[in-house]
Enzyme design. Structure first.
Site, PDB file in Angstrom:
ATOM      1  N   ASN A  93       5.863   3.085 -17.105  1.00 53.59           N
ATOM      2  CA  ASN A  93       5.738   1.970 -18.050  1.00 53.59           C
ATOM      3  C   ASN A  93       7.074   1.266 -18.190  1.00 53.59           C
ATOM      4  OD1 ASN A  93       7.270   3.225 -20.331  1.00 53.59           O
ATOM      5  ND2 ASN A  93       5.631   4.735 -20.147  1.00 53.59           N
ATOM      6  N   LYS A 117       0.875  10.905   1.342  1.00 52.08           N
ATOM      7  CA  LYS A 117       0.691   9.504   0.989  1.00 52.08           C
ATOM      8  C   LYS A 117      -0.758   9.096   1.257  1.00 52.08           C
ATOM      9  CE  LYS A 117       2.193   4.861   2.016  1.00 52.08           C
ATOM     10  NZ  LYS A 117       2.846   3.972   2.967  1.00 52.08           N
TER      11      LYS A 117
END
Ligand code: C5P
Length: 402
Positions: A213, A292
């Site tokens: 955030n 990934k």
């Protein structure tokens, strides 16, 4: 900020290569609002000229106890009586030895001896070769000078002008400035241990991606600094941010909410105050992929499931230490609207005595903020100011409540 507004320093330079750093320190003090009178020993003048120091301080430099510019010919008395502090930077090994003995055979040492000891603090920034610093004579002198009332600002470590590496470098001007500013702050939390969480958390999706955030960590770092300025022993548990650690603060770097909990809970066992400023992610991916996650060209998007993160503040506030009153917990609430109602509700939900509300989008990343303090008695607005100024006010509020 003008943290030294109205303060007058005598900046004393004794002989050492670190004299070049004194020029920058002088500027830094002036930028912070102070006035500076420079006094140099004869040895210091071998390293940097009085012309440089006069130009930077805006005042003629003093170097001799026989300086006839003073009508009474007593610069050692006059200069020290005007000062809020005498700061010797660099303070050489020889100058420390002089202070120890109360020698007074040139202006700077004479002035240190003649200062009103209760009114004019003496701050020393030692600077010397590592062997000179480690020498028992220097260490003994330093202990005794401190016992006699001087405040030793410490030394840095690293590569030295002589080519050796070790302790004894003069602290860098920004470090000295932070310590000098801290010196003048009231010691409201002396002897207390303060634990602060700060910054965002990072919740991994796979080895290269995650959820985080916009919290910059600036408010929490400012609170850690203000608590240390107030004399507390401070531990700062920091999520991923690129801020430098406040001077004298112990920092533990973490990534995820779970890491933050693991770092925080043991520290909370011995803390007196816990301030949770971290913007902890509410959820994390239920299972982070070891590899990934690849696009396969089919246009299909990965499906992410989430798990709720532990509420660190609520957990700590429920601990025996907090419930017994030995640990004072302070929460933060970053809201986008209805600050009063949301902050009041959050204080009750988290079961903390003090909750600090702020408008998240208006403060994330900024250097200033405005706070709303909510406790059992009601609310109080703390008007917009720099985060450090607000942090100092919050520290004062917390100290009043302990
Ligand atoms: O519930 P909310 O995230 O709005 O609560 C904010 C307060 O709770 C802050 O003090 C924050 O640091 C703390 N908190 C926490 N752990 C969480 C979520 C919030 O410590 N998982």
């Amino acid at each position: 900020m003008n943290d030294l507004a109205g303060k007058h320093f005598v900046l004393g330079l004794s002989g050492g290569i670190a004299c070049y750093k004194a020029a920058e320190l002088c500027r830094a003090l002036i930028k912070e609002g102070a006035t500076v009178q420079v006094v140099m020993t004869e040895a210091a003048e071998q390293f940097i000229t009085p012309v440089t120091m006069q130009a930077l301080s805006g005042r003629p430099v003093y170097g001799s106890q026989w300086d006839s510019r003073e009508p009474n010919n007593m610069p050692h008395i006059n200069l020290s009586r005007e000062a809020d502090a005498i700061l010797v930077a660099p303070c050489s090994a020889d100058f420390m030895a002089k202070l120890l003995h109360g020698r007074a055979d040139e202006l700077l040492s004479l002035m240190c001896l003649a200062r009103p000891i209760d009114k004019v603090p003496l701050l020393l920034a030692p600077a010397m070769n590592r062997e000179m610093w480690a020498n028992p004579a220097t260490q003994r002198n330093m202990m005794q000078i401190a016992a006699d009332g001087a405040h030793i600002l410490g030394v840095g470590s690293g590569f030295q002008a002589c080519g050796e590496t070790g302790d004894g470098r003069m602290l860098e001007p920004p470090e000295l400035l932070e310590d000098i500013i801290a010196f003048f702050q009231p010691k409201r939390l002396a002897g207390k241990r303060v634990l602060v969480t700060a910054g965002p958390t990072f919740e991994a999706i796979d080895p290269v991606r995650g959820i985080t955030n916009l919290s910059s960590g600036k408010m929490g770092f400012a609170i850690a600094r203000a608590a240390r300025e107030a004399g507390a022993e401070v531990t700062l548990v920091a999520g991923p941010v690129s801020l430098s650690t406040p001077r004298g603060v112990t920092r533990i770097d973490v990534k995820s909410a779970e890491d933050m909990l693991r770092a925080t809970e043991p520290q909370a066992q011995s803390a007196d105050v816990f301030v949770a400023t971290a913007a902890v992610a509410d959820w994390r991916p239920a299972s982070a992929s070891d590899h990934k996650i690849k696009k396969d060209g089919s246009g299909q998007t990965p499906q992410l499931a989430f798990t709720e993160n532990p509420d660190i503040l609520a957990r700590v506030a429920q601990s025996q230490r907090a419930k017994s009153g030995a640990l004072y917990c302070v929460g933060f609430a970053a809201e986008s609207h209805d600050l009063v109602a949301n902050a009041q509700a959050k204080r009750v939900r988290k079961a903390v005595p003090l909750l600090v509300g702020n408008i998240g989008p208006a403060t994330f990343g900024a250097d200033d903020n405005a706070l709303l303090l909510v406790d059992e008695k009601g609310t109080r607005e703390v008007p917009r100011a720099s985060k450090l100024e607000l942090a100092r006010q919050l520290v004062a509020e917390i100290a009043d409540r302990l």
